[in-house]
Design a protein around this motif. Structure first.
Motif, short mmCIF file in Angstrom:
data_model
loop_
_atom_site.label_atom_id
_atom_site.label_comp_id
_atom_site.label_asym_id
_atom_site.label_seq_id
_atom_site.Cartn_x
_atom_site.Cartn_y
_atom_site.Cartn_z
N VAL A 109 43.78 39.60 43.99
CA VAL A 109 43.86 40.58 42.91
C VAL A 109 44.61 41.77 43.50
N VAL A 161 46.30 37.91 40.33
CA VAL A 161 46.29 38.72 39.12
C VAL A 161 46.81 40.10 39.52
N CYS A 194 38.85 38.20 36.92
CA CYS A 194 39.88 37.72 37.86
C CYS A 194 39.27 36.69 38.82
N VAL A 200 44.69 31.05 37.35
CA VAL A 200 45.34 32.28 36.91
C VAL A 200 46.85 32.29 37.17
N ILE A 224 42.91 35.18 31.67
CA ILE A 224 41.68 35.40 32.44
C ILE A 224 40.47 35.68 31.53
#
Ligand code: NAD
Ligand code: BDP
Length: 286
Positions: A109, A161, A194, A200, A224
């Motif tokens: 992330v 993400v 996430c 993703v 997501i």
């Protein structure tokens, strides 16, 4: 809500958002590995370990990431600075994170920023694929981070993400942030999604609450399964008139970050920006 099976590495843990995430995610039962170049200023939350490290040191980052399934990359320089200050923590640091993620087959992330788009005027509403217009070296380093994520996804199947965070604050302090505000609860829920989402790929999400004055439109949030619940709208009265007297700061989405080291004496005409929107229509016959 399920918790991640493997430990989660959180960089920038001693910073504003890192501390928030450390406490809130630990309370959800996550096993956290916290790291920062500065000591963690609070008592360690349950289930968390802390280790001081410099993001610029690839060996240290690789060791910290060992066995982790998810890396929340919130460390680095978080405001506008000269290039040399930003280069190590944000460019090499993010490279080290992606190398570690590749090694561990971990998801990342990435704390991207609204400052990747700071030179858009406040009257414009953006979609995720609009051209980047960073408002300085900081925004540029976040643009690099996003492109790094894309390379590692396409070349090595490292998932990311990319959260283009607006302004995570307990309350809205001025008129600009009516557009960029991301509440603490919406932010934490976004990070949870996430982690929980099945696949993703390399997904972009505008990190803002459900603000009617938002600068941002379409993104990959459906991938997501995240929806903000809060909105800045009910704070509008409170901040009415809270603006600066600087026309550059007030013109652009990036606000005061645009003003830093700004040396133009005029405003550039919109048609001089190299955007697909400014090109003549393509001749489909040729
Ligand atoms: N706060 C926001 O609203 C916001 C908005 C957009 C993007 N972001 C991004 O989210 C992240 C967290 O933001 P924040 O507000 O908590 O910033 P912050 O400055 O409070 O935290 C960043 C942390 O990174 C650490 N750090 C800096 N250089 C490092 C290095 N070389 N090695 C290891 N650690 C290092 C700092 O010590 C600090 O604790 C940043 O990447 C920022 O760019 C935040
Ligand atoms: O624009 C904003 O409000 C925010 O942008 C983020 O990128 C910065 O990290 C944060 O310090 C700013 O407050």
């Amino acid at each position: 809500m399920s918790r991640p099976l493997k430990p989660v590495l959180l960089t920038g843990a001693s910073g504003t958002l890192g501390r928030l995430l450390a406490h809130r995610l630990a309370a959800l039962g996550w096993t956290l590995r916290l790291t920062d170049i500065r000591d963690f200023p609070d008592p360690l939350p349950p289930g968390a370990a802390f280790e001081r490290a410099d993001l610029e040191e690839g060996g240290a980052v690789g060791a910290l990431a060992r066995g982790c399934g998810l890396i929340l990359h919130f460390g680095g320089i978080s405001t506008e600075h000269p290039f040399d200050t930003i280069l190590g923590p944000n460019l090499r640091g993010s490279f080290n994170i992606y190398e570690a993620a590749r090694q561990e087959k971990a998801r990342v992330v990435f704390a991207s920023s609204n400052h990747v788009f700071g030179f858009y005027e406040r009257t414009v509403k953006l979609d995720q694929d609009d051209p980047m217009r960073p408002d300085g070296f900081y925004g540029l380093s976040k643009a690099y981070g996003e492109m790094l994520a894309r390379v590692y996804w396409e070349k090595h199947a490292v998932e990311s993400v990319l959260i283009r965070i607006g302004s995570v604050l307990p309350e809205v302090p001025n008129e600009r942030i009516l557009s960029t505000w991301l509440s603490h609860d919406d932010f934490v829920a976004l990070v949870e999604r996430c982690a929980e989402a099945d696949k993703v790929g390399c997904t972009v999400v505008w990190g803002a609450s459900d603000n009617s004055r938002s600068f941002w439109n379409r993104d990959g949030r459906a991938v997501i399964g995240w929806r903000p619940r809060d909105s800045s709208d009910d704070q509008a009265e409170k901040v009415r008139g809270k603006v600066t007297d600087d026309p550059v700061t007030e013109r652009y989405q990036g606000g005061v970050f645009v003003r830093a080291d700004y040396s133009r004496e005029d405003f550039p005409p919109a048609e001089m920006f190299p955007s697909p929107a400014n090109l003549p229509p393509r001749d489909l016959e040729s």
